[in-house]
Design a protein around this motif. Sequence first.
Motif, mmCIF file in Angstrom:
data_model
loop_
_atom_site.group_PDB
_atom_site.id
_atom_site.type_symbol
_atom_site.label_atom_id
_atom_site.label_comp_id
_atom_site.label_asym_id
_atom_site.label_seq_id
_atom_site.Cartn_x
_atom_site.Cartn_y
_atom_site.Cartn_z
ATOM 1 N N THR A 166 47.908 68.853 20.456
ATOM 2 C CA THR A 166 48.430 68.638 21.825
ATOM 3 C C THR A 166 47.339 68.806 22.889
ATOM 4 O O THR A 166 46.335 69.470 22.663
ATOM 5 C CB THR A 166 49.589 69.621 22.102
ATOM 6 O OG1 THR A 166 49.115 70.950 21.911
ATOM 7 C CG2 THR A 166 50.767 69.357 21.188
ATOM 8 N N TRP A 168 46.145 69.504 27.245
ATOM 9 C CA TRP A 168 46.244 70.634 28.164
ATOM 10 C C TRP A 168 47.185 70.404 29.336
ATOM 11 O O TRP A 168 47.479 71.320 30.092
ATOM 12 C CB TRP A 168 44.860 70.990 28.731
ATOM 13 C CG TRP A 168 44.050 69.812 29.223
ATOM 14 C CD1 TRP A 168 43.040 69.188 28.542
ATOM 15 C CD2 TRP A 168 44.176 69.099 30.468
ATOM 16 N NE1 TRP A 168 42.539 68.129 29.275
ATOM 17 C CE2 TRP A 168 43.221 68.056 30.471
ATOM 18 C CE3 TRP A 168 45.003 69.231 31.587
ATOM 19 C CZ2 TRP A 168 43.065 67.164 31.533
ATOM 20 C CZ3 TRP A 168 44.858 68.334 32.646
ATOM 21 C CH2 TRP A 168 43.906 67.325 32.606
ATOM 22 N N LYS A 192 47.808 72.669 16.669
ATOM 23 C CA LYS A 192 46.624 73.067 17.440
ATOM 24 C C LYS A 192 46.823 72.683 18.901
ATOM 25 O O LYS A 192 46.859 71.497 19.245
ATOM 26 C CB LYS A 192 45.357 72.368 16.943
ATOM 27 C CG LYS A 192 44.104 72.977 17.575
ATOM 28 C CD LYS A 192 42.877 72.112 17.421
ATOM 29 C CE LYS A 192 42.641 71.174 18.570
ATOM 30 N NZ LYS A 192 42.472 71.826 19.882
ATOM 31 N N GLU A 195 42.184 73.621 23.582
ATOM 32 C CA GLU A 195 41.361 74.834 23.756
ATOM 33 C C GLU A 195 41.473 75.381 25.179
ATOM 34 O O GLU A 195 41.155 76.532 25.446
ATOM 35 C CB GLU A 195 39.902 74.547 23.392
ATOM 36 C CG GLU A 195 39.226 73.411 24.161
ATOM 37 C CD GLU A 195 39.502 72.016 23.581
ATOM 38 O OE1 GLU A 195 40.440 71.861 22.771
ATOM 39 O OE2 GLU A 195 38.764 71.085 23.959
ATOM 40 N N GLY A 245 47.155 62.897 23.481
ATOM 41 C CA GLY A 245 45.866 63.144 24.121
ATOM 42 C C GLY A 245 45.242 61.831 24.550
ATOM 43 O O GLY A 245 45.944 60.839 24.775
ATOM 44 N N SER A 246 43.916 61.833 24.636
ATOM 45 C CA SER A 246 43.235 60.662 25.173
ATOM 46 C C SER A 246 43.176 59.536 24.139
ATOM 47 O O SER A 246 43.211 59.773 22.926
ATOM 48 C CB SER A 246 41.815 61.050 25.603
ATOM 49 O OG SER A 246 41.122 61.570 24.494
ATOM 50 N N LEU A 268 49.259 58.388 23.973
ATOM 51 C CA LEU A 268 47.911 58.344 24.558
ATOM 52 C C LEU A 268 47.960 58.112 26.067
ATOM 53 O O LEU A 268 48.939 58.423 26.714
ATOM 54 C CB LEU A 268 47.093 57.270 23.837
ATOM 55 C CG LEU A 268 47.085 57.401 22.295
ATOM 56 C CD1 LEU A 268 46.364 56.242 21.642
ATOM 57 C CD2 LEU A 268 46.484 58.728 21.858
ATOM 58 N N GLY A 269 46.914 57.574 26.597
ATOM 59 C CA GLY A 269 46.781 57.467 28.056
ATOM 60 C C GLY A 269 47.587 56.325 28.660
ATOM 61 O O GLY A 269 48.266 55.566 27.961
ATOM 62 N N CYS A 301 50.054 61.660 31.843
ATOM 63 C CA CYS A 301 49.967 60.352 31.179
ATOM 64 C C CYS A 301 50.812 59.324 31.915
ATOM 65 O O CYS A 301 50.496 58.151 31.948
ATOM 66 C CB CYS A 301 50.409 60.476 29.735
ATOM 67 S SG CYS A 301 52.049 61.163 29.578
ATOM 68 N N GLU A 401 42.004 55.225 33.424
ATOM 69 C CA GLU A 401 42.814 56.400 33.748
ATOM 70 C C GLU A 401 41.973 57.400 34.539
ATOM 71 O O GLU A 401 40.979 57.916 34.032
ATOM 72 C CB GLU A 401 43.278 57.024 32.425
ATOM 73 C CG GLU A 401 44.355 58.045 32.574
ATOM 74 C CD GLU A 401 44.781 58.616 31.223
ATOM 75 O OE1 GLU A 401 43.914 58.924 30.383
ATOM 76 O OE2 GLU A 401 45.997 58.772 31.016
HETATM 77 P P1 NAD Z 1 41.926 65.038 24.481
HETATM 78 O O1 NAD Z 1 42.125 63.787 23.706
HETATM 79 O O2 NAD Z 1 40.585 65.375 24.947
HETATM 80 O O3 NAD Z 1 42.403 66.312 23.604
HETATM 81 C C1 NAD Z 1 43.710 66.399 23.059
HETATM 82 C C2 NAD Z 1 43.686 67.344 21.860
HETATM 83 O O4 NAD Z 1 42.897 66.768 20.822
HETATM 84 C C3 NAD Z 1 43.098 68.716 22.148
HETATM 85 O O5 NAD Z 1 43.858 69.690 21.450
HETATM 86 C C4 NAD Z 1 41.692 68.604 21.554
HETATM 87 O O6 NAD Z 1 41.134 69.833 21.169
HETATM 88 C C5 NAD Z 1 41.969 67.729 20.336
HETATM 89 N N1 NAD Z 1 40.826 67.026 19.789
HETATM 90 C C6 NAD Z 1 39.675 66.675 20.420
HETATM 91 N N2 NAD Z 1 38.869 66.006 19.550
HETATM 92 C C7 NAD Z 1 39.529 65.931 18.372
HETATM 93 C C8 NAD Z 1 39.229 65.351 17.095
HETATM 94 N N3 NAD Z 1 38.094 64.694 16.871
HETATM 95 N N4 NAD Z 1 40.140 65.469 16.106
HETATM 96 C C9 NAD Z 1 41.317 66.094 16.325
HETATM 97 N N5 NAD Z 1 41.651 66.669 17.497
HETATM 98 C C10 NAD Z 1 40.773 66.575 18.509
HETATM 99 O O7 NAD Z 1 42.984 64.965 25.649
HETATM 100 P P2 NAD Z 1 43.165 65.978 26.857
HETATM 101 O O8 NAD Z 1 41.981 65.828 27.749
HETATM 102 O O9 NAD Z 1 43.525 67.319 26.331
HETATM 103 O O10 NAD Z 1 44.477 65.369 27.567
HETATM 104 C C11 NAD Z 1 44.436 64.325 28.479
HETATM 105 C C12 NAD Z 1 44.797 63.010 27.812
HETATM 106 O O11 NAD Z 1 46.065 63.105 27.166
HETATM 107 C C13 NAD Z 1 44.944 61.883 28.810
HETATM 108 O O12 NAD Z 1 44.313 60.724 28.351
HETATM 109 C C14 NAD Z 1 46.465 61.657 28.864
HETATM 110 O O13 NAD Z 1 46.859 60.375 29.246
HETATM 111 C C15 NAD Z 1 46.875 61.981 27.486
HETATM 112 N N6 NAD Z 1 48.300 62.347 27.450
HETATM 113 C C16 NAD Z 1 49.202 61.438 26.954
HETATM 114 C C17 NAD Z 1 50.565 61.736 26.948
HETATM 115 C C18 NAD Z 1 51.588 60.760 26.406
HETATM 116 O O14 NAD Z 1 52.700 61.180 26.101
HETATM 117 N N7 NAD Z 1 51.274 59.477 26.264
HETATM 118 C C19 NAD Z 1 50.999 62.955 27.432
HETATM 119 C C20 NAD Z 1 50.055 63.844 27.933
HETATM 120 C C21 NAD Z 1 48.701 63.525 27.928
#
Ligand code: NAD
Length: 508
Positions: A166, A168, A192, A195, A245-246, A268-269, A301, A401
């Motif tokens: 997940t 942040w 997880k 961080e 995440g991203s 994702l984003g 997001c 984004e």
């Molecule tokens: P991020 O992708 O940087 O990190 C998300 C998670 O992935 C964190 O727990 C991170 O530690 C983990 N991570 C990083 N590298 C990894 C790897 N190689 N393997 C496995 N896990 C890894 O995203 P962020 O900066 O925490 O959050 C912002 C992003 O999340 C934005 O792009 C946003 O649009 C997206 N988001 C999407 C939704 C949705 O429902 N579509 C909801 C919330 C956030």
Amino acid sequence: MTTHDLRLIAREAPAPTDPVFEARHLIDGEWHMSTGTFTRESPAHGTLVTRAALGTKADTEAAITAARTAFDDGSWSELSGKERAAVLSKTADLIERDIDRIARLETLESGKPISQAKAEIEIAADLWRYSAALARTSVGETQNALGRDMLGMTLKEPIGVVSLITPWNFPFLIVSQKLPYALAAGCTCVVKPSELTSATTVVLGELLMEAGLPAGVLNIVLGYGMPVGEVMTSDPRVDMVSFTGSTGVGRAIVAATAPTLKKVALELGGKNPQVVFPDADLDAAADAIIFGIYFNAGECCNSGSRIIVHKDVVAPLTEKLTALSRKVAFGDPLHPDTQVGAIISDAHLEKIDGYVKGAVEDGAALALGGDTLPVAGLPGKFYAPTLVSGVTPDMAIATEEVFGPVLSILSFENFEEALGLVNGTEYGLSAGVWSQDMDTCLKFARHAQAGTVWTNTWMDGFAELPFGGVKQSGLGRELGRQAIEDYQEVKTVTMRIGATSRAPWVAG
Ligand code: NAD
């Protein structure tokens, strides 16, 4: 920038002096430290909030072993739906009991306003309750029309061990969009959190233990993508990965899961557009657009980060948006009146500012904001409410984004042009339309490339309605009735019954 015409909430009370939250891994029902630790400070106040165990490859493998063993011994997966639902419902009760503690930690780690954090925890509790209902009502099908001596049925079985990763921006809410549904299906999990926001996922683990979840069914490993996330997505004992995440990390996760062909769900984003037609109720649209861009400081997001406005109403709408922006309360996230808090990190603040400065260099204009925002008494990271007008589709700010309180304003002349702008990005999470003509709204809803379309509203969400993206915004859907199905396999049972009418295959 001058800030005298904005609504700023200075720090009035003394800086928070909460005890440091010691976050540990949950592995096989026990709480574990690691040799190393990492820390998290409040992005608004600069105070130390959390010291967390720094997960290693060995910690992650131990968590996967615990989840695999717990799944294979049937201690959770073979319980009745009623028994699983009891634990999920009890967890909802405990979340509601501890809402103030959870919301305060969430605010201190993430910088989001306390009133919003409380609302999110309430919504999360509702998702735990809704998933309890699904645990008891998810059923397979029978097929009774296959011929006189045949009967078919499908069984919905838990997929196995699931890794949940997940971000942040909504730490407690997003884990609650995944974990209760995985547990309702009978899966075991390794979770997880980001961080940057470990604490409230750890609290959730404590509540699940209190609610009676058997050891090993939920395991939590704290730390970074490398090595924790990498092991969670590549270990052959994991059957599925659900990630929010991203888009960039989403792609890396698909690659990491490919050698063992895991099921992958991705949220994702987005670069979510709202199209405003000239017959729209401009006051209603302006209020919703303001909510859509400043909610969670735009770190969302679903942020309504670009509006596409008919040329006849772009000037009056921009005027309304500028006036409303000045009334939104930016400042100390612990103050009950604050509507927009701090930005998550210095690096992210710079990224937001870079997009705005880049757009201005490319010829866009600033109707408001465009800089960092000093808030009296707080050392933290704030960005001003920012309206960028005259944005054209070739600018990075039109399609990428930004994830900040920054609205891009584009204009159009006819429906087809607007639709081209809506669908002209790699994303497809959400889209909105403002018009009093139902035909315009429905035509838009059918042609917009998005997982969710809002008409004459923005960002309403319900446990009952699915959520997810198309194109580069994701794979799969969360929420709604089918949320549990992401964590299930369908097994077909085909039965020949009674005397067979089938001719023998072997002549004789
Ligand atoms: P991020 O992708 O940087 O990190 C998300 C998670 O992935 C964190 O727990 C991170 O530690 C983990 N991570 C990083 N590298 C990894 C790897 N190689 N393997 C496995 N896990 C890894 O995203 P962020 O900066 O925490 O959050 C912002 C992003 O999340 C934005 O792009 C946003 O649009 C997206 N988001 C999407 C939704 C949705 O429902 N579509 C909801 C919330 C956030």
